[in-house]
Design an enzyme around this catalytic site. Structure first.
Site, PDB file in Angstrom:
ATOM      1  N   THR A  39     -64.602 -18.181  -4.976  1.00 15.33           N
ATOM      2  CA  THR A  39     -64.819 -19.695  -4.899  1.00 15.33           C
ATOM      3  C   THR A  39     -65.816 -20.037  -3.833  1.00 15.33           C
ATOM      4  O   THR A  39     -66.772 -21.024  -4.102  1.00 15.33           O
ATOM      5  CB  THR A  39     -63.463 -20.265  -4.752  1.00 15.33           C
ATOM      6  N   ASP A  67     -58.529 -13.264   6.282  1.00 12.36           N
ATOM      7  CA  ASP A  67     -57.484 -11.971   5.837  1.00 12.36           C
ATOM      8  C   ASP A  67     -58.311 -10.714   5.418  1.00 12.36           C
ATOM      9  O   ASP A  67     -59.699 -10.888   5.142  1.00 12.36           O
ATOM     10  CB  ASP A  67     -56.893 -12.435   4.747  1.00 12.36           C
ATOM     11  N   ASN A 134     -51.431 -18.221  -8.351  1.00  9.58           N
ATOM     12  CA  ASN A 134     -49.908 -18.319  -8.008  1.00  9.58           C
ATOM     13  C   ASN A 134     -49.730 -19.313  -6.883  1.00  9.58           C
ATOM     14  O   ASN A 134     -48.721 -19.418  -6.331  1.00  9.58           O
ATOM     15  CB  ASN A 134     -49.406 -16.977  -7.664  1.00  9.58           C
ATOM     16  N   HIS A 136     -51.197 -19.247  -3.803  1.00  7.94           N
ATOM     17  CA  HIS A 136     -51.361 -18.292  -2.442  1.00  7.94           C
ATOM     18  C   HIS A 136     -52.455 -18.874  -1.689  1.00  7.94           C
ATOM     19  O   HIS A 136     -53.487 -19.557  -2.328  1.00  7.94           O
ATOM     20  CB  HIS A 136     -51.514 -16.920  -2.637  1.00  7.94           C
ATOM     21  N   GLU A 141     -48.302 -15.100   0.047  1.00  8.84           N
ATOM     22  CA  GLU A 141     -47.992 -15.090  -1.513  1.00  8.84           C
ATOM     23  C   GLU A 141     -46.702 -16.020  -1.603  1.00  8.84           C
ATOM     24  O   GLU A 141     -45.718 -16.445  -0.414  1.00  8.84           O
ATOM     25  CB  GLU A 141     -47.583 -13.578  -1.841  1.00  8.84           C
TER      26      GLU A 141
HETATM   27  C1  F6R Z   1     -59.565 -14.991   0.298  1.00  8.92           C
HETATM   28  C2  F6R Z   1     -58.463 -15.624   0.370  1.00  8.92           C
HETATM   29  C3  F6R Z   1     -57.588 -15.772  -1.156  1.00  8.92           C
HETATM   30  C4  F6R Z   1     -58.732 -16.315  -2.010  1.00  8.92           C
HETATM   31  C5  F6R Z   1     -57.938 -16.839  -3.587  1.00  8.92           C
HETATM   32  C6  F6R Z   1     -58.684 -17.351  -4.354  1.00  8.92           C
HETATM   33  O1  F6R Z   1     -60.170 -14.756   1.703  1.00  8.92           O
HETATM   34  O2  F6R Z   1     -57.684 -15.700   1.274  1.00  8.92           O
HETATM   35  O3  F6R Z   1     -56.422 -16.708  -0.925  1.00  8.92           O
HETATM   36  O4  F6R Z   1     -59.092 -17.480  -1.536  1.00  8.92           O
HETATM   37  O5  F6R Z   1     -57.309 -15.619  -3.953  1.00  8.92           O
HETATM   38  O6  F6R Z   1     -59.680 -16.195  -4.777  1.00  8.92           O
HETATM   39  P1  F6R Z   1     -60.700 -16.595  -5.751  1.00  8.92           P
HETATM   40  O7  F6R Z   1     -61.686 -17.576  -4.989  1.00  8.92           O
HETATM   41  O8  F6R Z   1     -61.634 -15.409  -5.962  1.00  8.92           O
HETATM   42  O9  F6R Z   1     -60.366 -17.049  -6.893  1.00  8.92           O
END
Ligand code: F6R
Length: 494
Positions: A39, A67, A134, A136, A141
């Protein structure tokens, strides 16, 4: 939450870049929290482009990593730190001294160290986030308690599957070190980016379903400054969204008029046991004298108050007895809720919301008085958020009105309040007795004097339409006035 709907992923990225450049213009030494994943890639591209074309100086910015997979270092090619190096830091020429990576080689002590580092740098000014399918945020999670700070998280199967594409082995690590929901909530501002149809259900759960640990991103509804920029696809499952806003109409309740329709029940929710009378005791006294019913609710036990020489259990008992005494002075019942958010660094849970909803269903008040959701004291603000969320979960015909009161930690600006209540000398003397019922507090700090002075101040300044800026002249309101902000739950198209 401010919501900006854009047509495409590129437009989302461009809008987000403008947002960040604006912030950096205001605060060139900002602390930025950074997400990885698909994203924000477009946003990072835009930032690099802007730096080149606009010659923006980023040398004072500090970057904080959100993270990281457990056991990975930023030099490991599949790590999130490496992603940020490639996508942002190297092209921007960021010096290593400007970057704080999640210490994912360490264990619990690393989590605490990272929290301490963020706090020592004055907290994060803007946290950039994405959302998982989901719900998160970071690697929090579904099921993660909202009060968690930086911790080691086990990744869900869904997340491991979604991220497998980034690993040559096709297998995502099982654990990560991640900022917790409570760490994210401490950021001064949050920018959440969402793109794609596969995120539409997560967006719907975040915005429209009851706030719950099942959708970690839903806690962002409780943060005062969140901007969500999403594209059309991500918004495709929602049409309208609930917003609380101040009632535009001004209501002035002079003593010569009856205040409310006959026998209304008013619930006054106090974040700490002594806040009811401090915030609106004059109005409570007036309501009682005009025949309305009151019910006092203490949202927390308030056991962290300074009462020298006492144990925690003794403080719980002292404060409960004082709140009972206060309600008794108003010849009204008292409910001690002692919600868990007070024990968890003021971060609420869905259980807190359910507990308040239960009281609403039992008592069926027509109006709830609460501290403001903009109150500087986190116990007050989060108590207000719990109340707003519980009310919004009721069926429309069951919903009471919601009025915010002001208090020692939060005074309204001139345009904030829209209800003015004139109080008599007798109302004020019951208010002061109500405050003084909390002897353990008022013997330490004279909240009674402060509250009385505030009522006098409001009585002097409120009639000045120029100051209150409502356009209409407000007649003189006597010697004492309390003011409220009546807020309304509205549904607006997205
Ligand atoms: C990344 C993170 C995740 C992503 C989420 C969406 O540092 O903390 O929470 O923001 O998984 O990931 P994408 O953007 O790849 O769909």
């Amino acid at each position: 939450m401010r919501i900006i709907k854009t047509a495409t992923y590129d437009e989302m990225s461009h809008t987000a870049a403008i947002f960040i450049l604006n912030l950096l213009y205001e605060k060139p030494n900002a602390n930025l929290g950074l997400a990885t994943g698909f994203t924000p890639k477009g946003l990072y591209r835009e930032l690099i482009q802007s730096q080149r074309t606009l010659n923006i100086d980023l040398s004072q910015v500090s970057f904080f990593h959100l993270d990281e997979y457990l056991g990975y270092r930023p030099t490991d090619s599949e790590s999130m730190g490496h992603f940020l190096n490639e996508q942002l830091f190297q092209p921007l020429n960021v010096s290593p001294s400007q970057i704080a990576y999640v210490p994912a080689l360490e264990n619990e002590s690393g989590c605490q160290k990272y929290e301490a580092l963020i706090a020592s740098q004055g907290e994060i000014d803007l946290q950039i986030l994405g959302i998982g399918q989901n719900g998160h945020i970071a690697f929090n999670e579904p099921g993660t308690p909202f009060w968690k700070r930086t911790h080691i998280a086990q990744l869900s199967d869904d997340t491991r599957q979604a991220n497998a594409r980034y690993f040559s082995s096709g297998e995502t690590p099982s654990h990560a070190m991640t900022m917790g929901p409570a760490t994210i909530l401490k950021a001064k501002q949050i920018l959440l980016l969402v793109s794609g149809k596969n995120k539409a259900n997560a967006v719907k759960a975040m915005l429209q379903e009851p706030l719950s640990e099942d959708c970690p991103a839903s806690i962002l509804r409780f943060h005062p400054r969140v901007t969500l920029i999403l594209d059309q696809d991500a918004a495709s499952e929602i049409d309208e969204c609930a917003f609380w806003s101040g009632d535009e109409q001004l209501h002035v309740h002079h003593r010569s008029d009856g205040f409310l329709k006959p026998v209304q029940k008013v619930m006054v929710a106090a974040p700490h046991p002594d806040d009811a009378s401090i915030g609106c005791g004059g109005t409570l006294a007036r309501l009682k004298s005009e025949g309305h019913e009151l019910v006092f609710v203490s949202m927390s036990s308030g056991h962290r108050a300074d009462i020298p020489g006492t144990t925690q259990q003794e403080r719980v008992e002292i404060r409960a007895a004082e709140a009972q005494h206060e309600a008794h002075l108003f010849q009204s019942p008292h409910v001690l809720l002692s919600l868990d958010f007070y024990e968890q660094g003021y971060i609420p849970s869905s259980a807190d919301i359910q507990a308040f909803k239960k009281v609403l269903k039992q008592e069926k008040p027509q109006i709830v008085f609460s501290a403001s959701d903009k109150d500087r004291h986190p116990a007050h603000a989060y108590s207000a958020h719990i109340i707003k969320e519980a009310i919004s979960q009721l069926a429309p015909f069951e919903r009471p009105e919601l009025w915010f009161y002001e208090g020692p930690w939060f005074l309204f600006e001139r345009d904030d309040f829209n209800v003015v209540v004139e109080c008599s000398q007798a109302d004020m003397s019951l208010k002061l007795q109500g405050i003084q019922a909390h002897d353990s507090q008022v013997s330490r700090k004279r909240y009674d004097l402060a509250a009385q002075a505030l009522s006098q101040f409001r009585a002097i300044t409120t009639p000045e339409s120029r100051l209150s800026s409502f356009g209409a002249e407000i007649d003189d309101c006597g010697e004492f006035v309390e003011v409220f902000q009546r807020v309304i739950l509205d549904y607006r198209d997205l």
